[in-house]
Design an enzyme around this catalytic site. Sequence first.
Site, PDB file in Angstrom:
ATOM      1  N   HIS A 138       0.806  -1.243   0.000  1.00 59.79           N
ATOM      2  CA  HIS A 138       0.000   0.000   0.000  1.00 59.79           C
ATOM      3  C   HIS A 138       0.833   1.285   0.000  1.00 59.79           C
ATOM      4  O   HIS A 138       0.274   2.356  -0.174  1.00 59.79           O
ATOM      5  CB  HIS A 138      -1.033   0.003   1.138  1.00 59.79           C
ATOM      6  CG  HIS A 138      -0.482   0.116   2.522  1.00 59.79           C
ATOM      7  ND1 HIS A 138      -1.214   0.646   3.577  1.00 59.79           N
ATOM      8  CD2 HIS A 138       0.706  -0.242   3.052  1.00 59.79           C
ATOM      9  CE1 HIS A 138      -0.499   0.607   4.683  1.00 59.79           C
ATOM     10  NE2 HIS A 138       0.669   0.067   4.405  1.00 59.79           N
ATOM     11  N   ASP A 174      -4.350  -0.715   8.386  1.00 57.28           N
ATOM     12  CA  ASP A 174      -2.935  -0.895   8.714  1.00 57.28           C
ATOM     13  C   ASP A 174      -2.495   0.239   9.654  1.00 57.28           C
ATOM     14  O   ASP A 174      -3.047   1.339   9.613  1.00 57.28           O
ATOM     15  CB  ASP A 174      -2.137  -0.811   7.407  1.00 57.28           C
ATOM     16  CG  ASP A 174      -0.713  -1.314   7.498  1.00 57.28           C
ATOM     17  OD1 ASP A 174      -0.464  -2.459   7.082  1.00 57.28           O
ATOM     18  OD2 ASP A 174       0.160  -0.541   7.961  1.00 57.28           O
ATOM     19  N   HIS A 176       0.098   1.927   9.418  1.00 58.06           N
ATOM     20  CA  HIS A 176       0.746   2.975   8.622  1.00 58.06           C
ATOM     21  C   HIS A 176      -0.264   3.601   7.656  1.00 58.06           C
ATOM     22  O   HIS A 176      -1.142   2.895   7.131  1.00 58.06           O
ATOM     23  CB  HIS A 176       1.904   2.398   7.812  1.00 58.06           C
ATOM     24  CG  HIS A 176       2.981   1.774   8.657  1.00 58.06           C
ATOM     25  ND1 HIS A 176       3.021   0.423   8.922  1.00 58.06           N
ATOM     26  CD2 HIS A 176       4.036   2.332   9.300  1.00 58.06           C
ATOM     27  CE1 HIS A 176       4.083   0.171   9.695  1.00 58.06           C
ATOM     28  NE2 HIS A 176       4.701   1.306   9.940  1.00 58.06           N
ATOM     29  N   ASP A 263      -0.372  -4.662  11.932  1.00 57.37           N
ATOM     30  CA  ASP A 263       0.743  -4.026  12.656  1.00 57.37           C
ATOM     31  C   ASP A 263       0.244  -2.989  13.668  1.00 57.37           C
ATOM     32  O   ASP A 263       1.038  -2.315  14.321  1.00 57.37           O
ATOM     33  CB  ASP A 263       1.783  -3.424  11.690  1.00 57.37           C
ATOM     34  CG  ASP A 263       1.177  -2.740  10.488  1.00 57.37           C
ATOM     35  OD1 ASP A 263      -0.057  -2.534  10.457  1.00 57.37           O
ATOM     36  OD2 ASP A 263       1.947  -2.391   9.560  1.00 57.37           O
TER      37      ASP A 263
HETATM   38 ZN   LIG Z   1       1.989  -1.148   8.040  1.00 58.63          ZN
END
Ligand SMILES: [Zn+2]
Length: 381
Positions: A138, A174, A176, A263
């Site tokens: 991504h 995610d 991030h 994560d």
């Molecule tokens: Zn990530």
Amino acid sequence: MPAANPTTALIYSDEQSQHVLSPTHPMRPIRLHHMHELMRAAKLLDADAILSQSPREATEDEIATSHDADYIEIVKAIDAGAIVIGMDRYGFGPGDNPPRHGVYRHAALAAGGAVLATELVLNGTVKNAFSPAGGMHHHAMHNRASGFGIFNDAVIAINHLIDQGLRTLYVDIDVHHGDGVQAGLYDTDRAMTVSIHESGQWLFPGTGSPNETGIGDGEGYSVNIPLAPYTDDTLWHKAFDAIIPDLARAFAPDILFTQLGIDTHRNDPLAHLSLTTQGHNLAVKKFARLADELDIPWIAVGGGGYDMAAVARAWTMDLATMAKQSLPERIPSTYTSLTNLPTFNDLGDYRIDADTRKDIIRHNRQGIDAVRNQIFPKFGL
Ligand SMILES: [Zn+2]
């Protein structure tokens, strides 16, 4: 033998777990093998509702819907073992995106997996499809690799949907910011990208502010919810619930596309949120309800996740949710791929002191309010 009445495709081949990016790289593809073995031990792979499919490589034409021709050639050359002078300009080098044999093949398989997922839901074979090797890409940009991402499988698949006249809601959970997906779809109103992530103030890639709202036709179609470090299940869902269901209903997409990075987990070594596997999976249960309510197909891809035990458990739980299968509370004793995993859910309290909690709430509130002020009016909310 094909499943009798599949509702859910699992797109995966063990080839996607056998390579190593570099000896010290935190992204260890073997995590997917551990996950798949847990799906097997939990008897999901035998379920009539689940259809297992191997991915195919995305074609070069499909990849070119998201990436520049010179970049695609560089990835090919690196895969072939060439010493590519200037590869750092394309995001390759020591660190996140080391040059290696197989880099093209593995990225093309992840992208092809996402495209196959769109085909299987659109032709009615299944209601939803999960490609766990996807989503990791991504951060990939049109002209460079970034953050372990090479070819942006989500953008490639969503471009395929746009070509067929379909409007996609992309939600990225995610830890991030999903910057590559946002960038790839920044100027279109045919896809809305929503990313809920640890704030760029503290974490790679540093972007993902609520002020990044899209440009041109895409103005208002990029949505970012930045969260403070140590945000736990309760506070994460408070932010999710304040934005995503209302916006999803107002946008009224033809298809839901989710990136399920784990994560965010409290044991993850690369980031600082404090979710449990059950907190993560609750979001996936909400996606399932949303897809049912809106009566739309749903594609899910994987994403980040650097704690092996969290990845194996969370994505097994997510597949069970997608296929409406139940899991035992305890990890089956036949599972030996990873040891010392007692239960699917995380056990034990995770306590945040009162002052820190207040700081988290204050920070998260700012992001939520910014989205509600900047984005909601455009959709009559
Ligand atoms: Zn990530």
